[in-house]
Motif scaffolding. Structure first.
Motif, PDB file in Angstrom:
ATOM      1  N   VAL A   1       7.402   2.363   2.493  1.00  0.00           N
ATOM      2  CA  VAL A   1       5.724   2.627   2.200  1.00  0.00           C
ATOM      3  C   VAL A   1       5.739   2.921   1.361  1.00  0.00           C
ATOM      4  O   VAL A   1       5.415   3.983   0.816  1.00  0.00           O
ATOM      5  N   PRO A   2       4.401   2.072   0.506  1.00  0.00           N
ATOM      6  CA  PRO A   2       4.205   2.518  -1.133  1.00  0.00           C
ATOM      7  C   PRO A   2       3.044   3.052  -0.956  1.00  0.00           C
ATOM      8  O   PRO A   2       2.182   2.681   0.232  1.00  0.00           O
ATOM      9  N   VAL A   3       3.045   4.117  -1.569  1.00  0.00           N
ATOM     10  CA  VAL A   3       1.749   4.766  -1.988  1.00  0.00           C
ATOM     11  C   VAL A   3       0.331   4.190  -2.340  1.00  0.00           C
ATOM     12  O   VAL A   3       1.247   4.464  -3.642  1.00  0.00           O
ATOM     13  N   ASP A   4      -0.859   3.401  -2.877  1.00  0.00           N
ATOM     14  CA  ASP A   4      -1.491   3.473  -3.612  1.00  0.00           C
ATOM     15  C   ASP A   4      -1.052   5.231  -4.917  1.00  0.00           C
ATOM     16  O   ASP A   4      -1.841   6.180  -3.886  1.00  0.00           O
ATOM     17  N   GLY A   5      -0.707   4.465  -6.330  1.00  0.00           N
ATOM     18  CA  GLY A   5      -1.353   5.913  -6.871  1.00  0.00           C
ATOM     19  C   GLY A   5      -0.154   6.628  -6.602  1.00  0.00           C
ATOM     20  O   GLY A   5       0.199   8.239  -6.887  1.00  0.00           O
ATOM     21  N   GLY A   6       0.630   6.718  -5.531  1.00  0.00           N
ATOM     22  CA  GLY A   6       1.948   7.867  -5.584  1.00  0.00           C
ATOM     23  C   GLY A   6       3.243   7.271  -5.554  1.00  0.00           C
ATOM     24  O   GLY A   6       3.676   5.712  -5.630  1.00  0.00           O
ATOM     25  N   GLU A   7       3.912   8.095  -4.774  1.00  0.00           N
ATOM     26  CA  GLU A   7       5.268   8.238  -5.061  1.00  0.00           C
ATOM     27  C   GLU A   7       6.097   7.252  -3.872  1.00  0.00           C
ATOM     28  O   GLU A   7       5.093   7.204  -2.781  1.00  0.00           O
ATOM     29  N   GLU A   8       6.864   5.849  -3.472  1.00  0.00           N
ATOM     30  CA  GLU A   8       6.838   5.583  -2.273  1.00  0.00           C
ATOM     31  C   GLU A   8       7.089   6.713  -1.398  1.00  0.00           C
ATOM     32  O   GLU A   8       8.044   7.754  -1.037  1.00  0.00           O
ATOM     33  N   ILE A   9       6.755   6.405   0.077  1.00  0.00           N
ATOM     34  CA  ILE A   9       7.461   7.839   1.104  1.00  0.00           C
ATOM     35  C   ILE A   9       8.583   6.042   1.872  1.00  0.00           C
ATOM     36  O   ILE A   9       8.450   5.000   2.119  1.00  0.00           O
ATOM     37  N   ALA A  10       9.523   7.349   2.489  1.00  0.00           N
ATOM     38  CA  ALA A  10      10.354   6.505   3.317  1.00  0.00           C
ATOM     39  C   ALA A  10      10.690   7.409   4.518  1.00  0.00           C
ATOM     40  O   ALA A  10      10.513   8.474   4.551  1.00  0.00           O
ATOM     41  N   VAL A  11      10.377   6.606   5.795  1.00  0.00           N
ATOM     42  CA  VAL A  11      10.356   6.791   7.243  1.00  0.00           C
ATOM     43  C   VAL A  11      11.855   6.496   8.002  1.00  0.00           C
ATOM     44  O   VAL A  11      12.103   5.546   7.664  1.00  0.00           O
ATOM     45  N   PHE A  12      12.732   7.445   8.361  1.00  0.00           N
ATOM     46  CA  PHE A  12      13.448   6.937   9.100  1.00  0.00           C
ATOM     47  C   PHE A  12      13.159   7.540  10.176  1.00  0.00           C
ATOM     48  O   PHE A  12      12.190   8.593  11.204  1.00  0.00           O
ATOM     49  N   ARG A  13      14.514   6.711  11.211  1.00  0.00           N
ATOM     50  CA  ARG A  13      14.346   6.288  12.766  1.00  0.00           C
ATOM     51  C   ARG A  13      16.221   6.941  12.830  1.00  0.00           C
ATOM     52  O   ARG A  13      17.027   6.360  12.572  1.00  0.00           O
ATOM     53  N   THR A  14      16.199   8.413  13.836  1.00  0.00           N
ATOM     54  CA  THR A  14      17.727   8.721  13.777  1.00  0.00           C
ATOM     55  C   THR A  14      17.694   7.948  15.299  1.00  0.00           C
ATOM     56  O   THR A  14      16.854   7.265  16.164  1.00  0.00           O
ATOM     57  N   GLY A  15      19.122   8.140  15.282  1.00  0.00           N
ATOM     58  CA  GLY A  15      20.012   7.310  16.824  1.00  0.00           C
ATOM     59  C   GLY A  15      19.524   7.942  18.066  1.00  0.00           C
ATOM     60  O   GLY A  15      19.154   7.330  19.263  1.00  0.00           O
ATOM     61  N   ASP A  16      18.496   9.480  18.124  1.00  0.00           N
ATOM     62  CA  ASP A  16      18.135   9.459  19.555  1.00  0.00           C
ATOM     63  C   ASP A  16      15.999   9.925  19.350  1.00  0.00           C
ATOM     64  O   ASP A  16      15.560  10.521  20.119  1.00  0.00           O
ATOM     65  N   ASP A  17      16.330   8.536  18.343  1.00  0.00           N
ATOM     66  CA  ASP A  17      14.648   8.221  18.441  1.00  0.00           C
ATOM     67  C   ASP A  17      13.489   9.113  17.813  1.00  0.00           C
ATOM     68  O   ASP A  17      12.532   9.272  18.124  1.00  0.00           O
ATOM     69  N   LYS A  18      13.962  10.462  16.853  1.00  0.00           N
ATOM     70  CA  LYS A  18      13.541  10.728  16.481  1.00  0.00           C
ATOM     71  C   LYS A  18      12.511  10.218  14.571  1.00  0.00           C
ATOM     72  O   LYS A  18      13.327   9.606  14.510  1.00  0.00           O
ATOM     73  N   VAL A  19      11.844  10.578  14.253  1.00  0.00           N
ATOM     74  CA  VAL A  19      11.168  10.133  12.986  1.00  0.00           C
ATOM     75  C   VAL A  19      10.474  11.172  12.136  1.00  0.00           C
ATOM     76  O   VAL A  19      10.344  12.201  13.000  1.00  0.00           O
ATOM     77  N   PHE A  20      11.042  10.886  10.975  1.00  0.00           N
ATOM     78  CA  PHE A  20      10.800  11.444   9.857  1.00  0.00           C
ATOM     79  C   PHE A  20      10.858  11.135   9.004  1.00  0.00           C
ATOM     80  O   PHE A  20      10.812   9.958   8.195  1.00  0.00           O
TER      81      PHE A  20
END
Ligand code: FES
Length: 112
Positions: A22-41
């Motif tokens: 996810v690009p962030v305006d004026g900030g650093e790109e964010i990475a969103v992860f989905r794990t095999g047990d369906d958790k999101v970080f």
């Protein structure tokens, strides 16, 4: 409160054991992860070692292996594991009605 969370799309659009960025305006790109047990970080998409794009790494359990030199980064804390030292900023994330929301204020703080 509306405005504090940034809606970045459907959970189902993120592949299991995959990620999206996810690009962030004026900030650093964010990475969103989905794990095999369906958790999101969500983390800043930058390895604490030499800035590798963590979003391109392979997810094992609740860690991601950096694609550059294979450091293992804990998704919940952003910390390098084992002998390696370093920490990537994490971003609060939640799921609401199948949508993924990340904390807007944290994305800006992470950029600072
Ligand atoms: S940049 Fe990630 S392990 Fe080196």
């Amino acid at each position: 409160m509306i405005g504090e969370w940034l809606d970045i799309g459907w959970l189902n659009e993120i592949p299991m054991r995959g990620s999206r960025t996810v690009p962030v305006d004026g900030g650093e790109e964010i990475a969103v992860f989905r794990t095999g047990d369906d958790k999101v970080f969500a983390l800043v998409n930058r390895c604490p070692h030499k800035g590798g794009p963590l979003s391109q790494g392979i997810i094992h359990g609740h860690s991601v292996a950096c694609p550059l030199h294979n450091w293992s980064i804990a998704l919940a804390t952003g910390e390098a594991q084992g002998e390696d030292k370093g920490c990537t900023p994490t971003i609060p994330v939640k799921i609401d009605g199948g949508r993924v929301l990340i904390c807007r204020a944290s994305t800006l703080k992470a950029a600072a």
